[in-house]
Design a protein around this motif. Structure first.
Motif, PDB file in Angstrom:
ATOM      1  N   ASN A   1       0.834  -1.193   0.000  1.00 54.32           N
ATOM      2  CA  ASN A   1       0.000   0.000   0.000  1.00 54.32           C
ATOM      3  C   ASN A   1       0.873   1.248   0.000  1.00 54.32           C
ATOM      4  O   ASN A   1       1.962   1.247   0.543  1.00 54.32           O
ATOM      5  N   SER A   2       0.353   2.302  -0.587  1.00 56.54           N
ATOM      6  CA  SER A   2       1.095   3.559  -0.504  1.00 56.54           C
ATOM      7  C   SER A   2       0.832   4.183   0.862  1.00 56.54           C
ATOM      8  O   SER A   2      -0.168   3.895   1.511  1.00 56.54           O
ATOM      9  N   ILE A   3       1.754   5.015   1.273  1.00 60.50           N
ATOM     10  CA  ILE A   3       1.606   5.687   2.563  1.00 60.50           C
ATOM     11  C   ILE A   3       1.661   7.190   2.326  1.00 60.50           C
ATOM     12  O   ILE A   3       2.386   7.655   1.453  1.00 60.50           O
ATOM     13  N   SER A   4       0.888   7.940   3.094  1.00 57.22           N
ATOM     14  CA  SER A   4       0.832   9.384   2.856  1.00 57.22           C
ATOM     15  C   SER A   4       1.813  10.133   3.746  1.00 57.22           C
ATOM     16  O   SER A   4       2.143  11.278   3.499  1.00 57.22           O
TER      17      SER A   4
ATOM     18  N   GLN B   1       4.369   7.567   9.538  1.00 55.05           N
ATOM     19  CA  GLN B   1       3.400   6.491   9.781  1.00 55.05           C
ATOM     20  C   GLN B   1       3.923   5.150   9.263  1.00 55.05           C
ATOM     21  O   GLN B   1       3.545   4.104   9.764  1.00 55.05           O
ATOM     22  N   GLY B   2       4.757   5.225   8.246  1.00 56.27           N
ATOM     23  CA  GLY B   2       5.210   4.001   7.581  1.00 56.27           C
ATOM     24  C   GLY B   2       6.436   3.370   8.201  1.00 56.27           C
ATOM     25  O   GLY B   2       6.877   2.315   7.761  1.00 56.27           O
ATOM     26  N   ILE B   3       6.998   4.017   9.216  1.00 55.35           N
ATOM     27  CA  ILE B   3       8.255   3.540   9.800  1.00 55.35           C
ATOM     28  C   ILE B   3       8.006   3.058  11.226  1.00 55.35           C
ATOM     29  O   ILE B   3       7.621   3.845  12.082  1.00 55.35           O
TER      30      ILE B   3
ATOM     31  N   VAL C   1      19.800   1.087   3.134  1.00 57.27           N
ATOM     32  CA  VAL C   1      19.408   2.061   2.105  1.00 57.27           C
ATOM     33  C   VAL C   1      18.282   1.483   1.244  1.00 57.27           C
ATOM     34  O   VAL C   1      17.289   2.161   0.968  1.00 57.27           O
ATOM     35  N   ASP C   2      18.414   0.231   0.848  1.00 55.50           N
ATOM     36  CA  ASP C   2      17.379  -0.413   0.023  1.00 55.50           C
ATOM     37  C   ASP C   2      16.041  -0.424   0.744  1.00 55.50           C
ATOM     38  O   ASP C   2      14.990  -0.167   0.157  1.00 55.50           O
ATOM     39  N   LYS C   3      16.090  -0.738   2.031  1.00 50.48           N
ATOM     40  CA  LYS C   3      14.876  -0.787   2.848  1.00 50.48           C
ATOM     41  C   LYS C   3      14.244   0.608   2.934  1.00 50.48           C
ATOM     42  O   LYS C   3      13.035   0.782   2.790  1.00 50.48           O
ATOM     43  N   PHE C   4      15.088   1.609   3.140  1.00 54.79           N
ATOM     44  CA  PHE C   4      14.620   2.987   3.236  1.00 54.79           C
ATOM     45  C   PHE C   4      14.032   3.455   1.903  1.00 54.79           C
ATOM     46  O   PHE C   4      12.984   4.095   1.863  1.00 54.79           O
ATOM     47  N   TYR C   5      14.684   3.085   0.809  1.00 57.40           N
ATOM     48  CA  TYR C   5      14.197   3.492  -0.511  1.00 57.40           C
ATOM     49  C   TYR C   5      12.885   2.792  -0.882  1.00 57.40           C
ATOM     50  O   TYR C   5      12.050   3.375  -1.572  1.00 57.40           O
ATOM     51  N   ALA C   6      12.710   1.587  -0.403  1.00 61.34           N
ATOM     52  CA  ALA C   6      11.420   0.896  -0.621  1.00 61.34           C
ATOM     53  C   ALA C   6      10.303   1.704   0.032  1.00 61.34           C
ATOM     54  O   ALA C   6       9.212   1.865  -0.528  1.00 61.34           O
ATOM     55  N   LEU C   7      10.593   2.242   1.198  1.00 64.47           N
ATOM     56  CA  LEU C   7       9.642   3.083   1.918  1.00 64.47           C
ATOM     57  C   LEU C   7       9.369   4.378   1.147  1.00 64.47           C
ATOM     58  O   LEU C   7       8.215   4.783   0.978  1.00 64.47           O
ATOM     59  N   LEU C   8      10.418   5.012   0.638  1.00 65.86           N
ATOM     60  CA  LEU C   8      10.234   6.231  -0.159  1.00 65.86           C
ATOM     61  C   LEU C   8       9.374   5.951  -1.374  1.00 65.86           C
ATOM     62  O   LEU C   8       8.502   6.748  -1.726  1.00 65.86           O
ATOM     63  N   ASN C   9       9.614   4.813  -1.999  1.00 61.80           N
ATOM     64  CA  ASN C   9       8.793   4.434  -3.157  1.00 61.80           C
ATOM     65  C   ASN C   9       7.322   4.333  -2.809  1.00 61.80           C
ATOM     66  O   ASN C   9       6.456   4.740  -3.573  1.00 61.80           O
ATOM     67  N   GLN C  10       7.034   3.763  -1.641  1.00 65.10           N
ATOM     68  CA  GLN C  10       5.649   3.641  -1.194  1.00 65.10           C
ATOM     69  C   GLN C  10       5.024   5.007  -0.950  1.00 65.10           C
ATOM     70  O   GLN C  10       3.851   5.221  -1.218  1.00 65.10           O
ATOM     71  N   ARG C  11       5.824   5.905  -0.421  1.00 63.84           N
ATOM     72  CA  ARG C  11       5.326   7.242  -0.101  1.00 63.84           C
ATOM     73  C   ARG C  11       4.974   8.017  -1.370  1.00 63.84           C
ATOM     74  O   ARG C  11       4.003   8.756  -1.409  1.00 63.84           O
ATOM     75  N   PHE C  12       5.785   7.842  -2.428  1.00 57.11           N
ATOM     76  CA  PHE C  12       5.638   8.720  -3.588  1.00 57.11           C
ATOM     77  C   PHE C  12       5.072   8.036  -4.818  1.00 57.11           C
ATOM     78  O   PHE C  12       5.071   8.622  -5.887  1.00 57.11           O
ATOM     79  N   LYS C  13       4.596   6.797  -4.688  1.00 60.90           N
ATOM     80  CA  LYS C  13       4.110   6.145  -5.917  1.00 60.90           C
ATOM     81  C   LYS C  13       2.713   6.631  -6.316  1.00 60.90           C
ATOM     82  O   LYS C  13       2.013   7.205  -5.481  1.00 60.90           O
TER      83      LYS C  13
END
Length: 80
Positions: A2-5, A9-11, A68-80
């Motif tokens: 799911n995307s996160i706004s 909240q996502g961490i 970094v990969d884990k963090f970037y996966a989170l960024l992807n969710q935030r901005f997709k």
């Protein structure tokens, strides 16, 4: 996933501690500030540039690729 706004909240706490330790040299304040700023950015590219410019080289992110990969996966969710 799911995307996160809101990145905060996502961490979960474990991830937060990991990011602070690995990506922000143990500085809670630097982490909090970066997440606040990143949350307001318009898209993934802007966030990527922001972190690369301000933190990646300074804090040796290249040595912590898994985090970094884990963090970037989170960024992807935030901005997709």
């Amino acid at each position: 996933a799911n995307s996160i706004s809101d990145l905060k909240q996502g961490i979960n706490l474990n991830d937060k501690l990991l990011y602070i330790k690995d990506l922000f040299n143990g500085y809670n304040l630097a982490y909090a500030e970066a997440i606040d700023l990143a949350n307001k950015l318009p898209n993934f590219e802007a966030a990527d540039n922001f972190f690369k410019k301000n933190y990646a080289a300074k804090n040796n992110w290249s040595d912590k690729q898994a985090t970094v990969d884990k963090f970037y996966a989170l960024l992807n969710q935030r901005f997709k």
